[in-house]
Design an enzyme around this catalytic site. Sequence first.
Site, PDB file in Angstrom:
ATOM      1  N   ASP A 126     108.004  29.782  69.028  1.00  0.00           N
ATOM      2  CA  ASP A 126     108.938  29.184  68.006  1.00  0.00           C
ATOM      3  C   ASP A 126     108.140  29.060  66.449  1.00  0.00           C
ATOM      4  O   ASP A 126     107.199  28.535  66.681  1.00  0.00           O
ATOM      5  CB  ASP A 126     109.741  28.069  68.288  1.00  0.00           C
ATOM      6  CG  ASP A 126     110.736  28.424  69.143  1.00  0.00           C
ATOM      7  OD1 ASP A 126     111.020  29.490  69.519  1.00  0.00           O
ATOM      8  OD2 ASP A 126     111.280  27.339  69.751  1.00  0.00           O
ATOM      9  N   LYS A 144     113.919  32.553  64.422  1.00  0.00           N
ATOM     10  CA  LYS A 144     115.267  32.347  64.841  1.00  0.00           C
ATOM     11  C   LYS A 144     115.966  31.557  63.565  1.00  0.00           C
ATOM     12  O   LYS A 144     116.158  30.489  63.516  1.00  0.00           O
ATOM     13  CB  LYS A 144     115.224  31.454  65.947  1.00  0.00           C
ATOM     14  CG  LYS A 144     116.595  31.523  66.608  1.00  0.00           C
ATOM     15  CD  LYS A 144     116.648  30.505  67.901  1.00  0.00           C
ATOM     16  CE  LYS A 144     115.965  30.854  69.245  1.00  0.00           C
ATOM     17  NZ  LYS A 144     116.211  29.905  70.163  1.00  0.00           N
ATOM     18  N   MET A 191     119.424  17.630  64.839  1.00  0.00           N
ATOM     19  CA  MET A 191     120.438  18.169  63.809  1.00  0.00           C
ATOM     20  C   MET A 191     119.706  18.886  62.752  1.00  0.00           C
ATOM     21  O   MET A 191     118.668  18.440  62.320  1.00  0.00           O
ATOM     22  CB  MET A 191     121.367  16.956  63.494  1.00  0.00           C
ATOM     23  CG  MET A 191     120.757  15.690  63.000  1.00  0.00           C
ATOM     24  SD  MET A 191     122.069  14.682  62.478  1.00  0.00           S
ATOM     25  CE  MET A 191     123.367  15.451  61.872  1.00  0.00           C
TER      26      MET A 191
END
Length: 482
Positions: free
Chosen positions: A250, A272, A385
Site C-alpha cells: 500500500d 488505491k 477515518m
Amino acid sequence: MTSRLFPLFLDLRGRAVLVVGGGEVARRKIAALLDSDAAVQVVARALHPAVQAWVDAGRIAWRARDFADEHLDGAWLVVAATDDRAVNATVAAAAAARHLYINVVDDADLSSAQVPAVIDRSPLQIAISSGGAAPVLARQLRERIEAMLDDTLAPLAALLQRWRERIRTRLPHLPTRRRFLESLQHGAVADRLRQQRPDAAEAELARALDAADTAPRGFVSIVGAGPGDPGLVTLKAQRRLQDADVILHDRLVPRAVLALARRDAELIETGKQAGHHHTAQDAIHALMREHADAGKRVVRLKGGDPFVFGRGGEELEYLRAHGIDYEVVPGITAALACAAHAGVPLTHRDHAQSVRFVTAHCKASLDTLDWQALAQERQTLAVYMGVAGLAALRERLIAHGRAPGTPFALVENGARPDQRIVLGTLADLPARARAHAVQSPALLLLGEVAALAADLHWFGAAPLGAPQAAAPDDGAAMAHAA
Ligand code: SAH
C-alpha cells in the site's frame, strides 16, 4: 536526504593500483590489495620492512621517489597513505584531475573512494560503511556480525560457486532455485560442512539437487506492516519480507518498513485512491495472481493489520477462488499503535469496559453504523477515518446521547516520528481538528479514556490542547480532564 556513497566491489586482479607512502598505514592497505591480486606500485622514499620484503619478493613495484603526477599513468585506483596531509592532498588533486578514484587513508574529505569495514568469508564478503561519519560504529557492527556468522558460510559459498552451473541447469526457474539454495543453509549439506566433511557435503548437495522440487509453486503472504515504525513489524513479517520475490504494498507503508525487504525483491505500489476502490482492488487481485502463477513468493503488504479495515478478507476470498496457496501474518493495527503511543489505554477499569473499532471513511460507512450502540458511555471508539467525516460523526453521536463533554484524542501519524495528538471534547471535535489542520492518516480515540493522554502521553510532541498548554477556549477539555 544527504547523498550517500555508492557501494561497489572492485575486481583488481592484475590492475595497477598506485600506493603513495611506504609506512605502516601503507603496509596494511597493500596487504589488502595483494589479497585481491592487485598490481601494486608503491611510491615512497623509505619502506616499512614488510613492504620492503614484498618488493624483494617481486610482489610489488617500488619507485624510491617523491610523488609526481606521471606516477598515475596506467593506474586504475590510487591510495594515499602518507602521514603528511599536504602530500595526500596533492595526490588527491592529481588523481581527481585524471578522474581517478582515490582513497586517502583516514581522510574522508580528501577521498573519492572509501574502504569499508569488511567481514571476510570469501567468496562471501560483507562490507560496512558509515560514510566516514562513524568508523567506530562500523567497526563495532563488524565485530557483532563476525560473531553472528556461522563458519559454514565460506565453505558453503565456495561449494555453491562450483555447483552454480549444475544448479542453474537443473533449476532454471529463479524463485524455485532460490528456494532450493535457501534450504541448504539448514540441513544435511550445512551439517556436513560443520563436521569438516566437505566431500560428504558435496554428496549431500548432489542428492538434494536430484530430489529438488522443480515445479514453480506460487504463494501469497498477506502481511500486516503495522503503523509505520519498523520496530513494530513482527519477526514473522520481517522474514516474509526477506523471502519475497515480489512485494505488493500500500501507499501508506513507509520506506523505513520497505527497507526490511530483500534488496532484489520487486516492489510494486498498489495505488488505491478514494473513489476508485473497486478497480484498484481488482488490479491488486490480478497482480497477486499473475506473480503467484509465475511461481513467485508474493507478499501483499498492508498497513496495520490486514483484517482490520484492510480488505484482507476479499483478497483471501479471491486467492481461495483461484486455488492459490496463502497465509496471513497479522500486524499491529492503527488503533493499538495510536492508543499505545498516545498514552490512551483502550480499556480501563474505571473508564471503559469495551472498545469498538469503527470505520467512517465515507458517508455510506457512516449510515450503516449502529449509532445507538456507538453512543454508549464507558466505551472507547477507535475510529479509522478520513478527517472529513468528523462533523457528521459528532452530530450523530450527540444526537444519540453521547455527552458533548466526552473527551477525544485525535492521533495523526501515530507511532511515527512526526506523530501529533490533538485533545479536546466531542462538542468541539471538528473545530479542533480544523484548527490544527489534522491530516490523514489520523485515528480518532473517543471516550472517557482519551482524557488520560494529557497525563500519560510519552511519545513525540506533547498533545495539543492538553490542560497545561490549554488556551482559554479549551475550558471543556480542562474540566473533563481534571
Ligand atoms: N488495516 C489498517 C487500516 C487501514 S484503513 C490497520 O489495521 O491499521 C486506513 C486508516 O487507518 C487511516 O485512514 C487512519 O485512520 C488509520 N491509520 C493507519 N495508520 C495510521 C497511523 N500511523 N496513525 C493514525 N492513523 C492511522
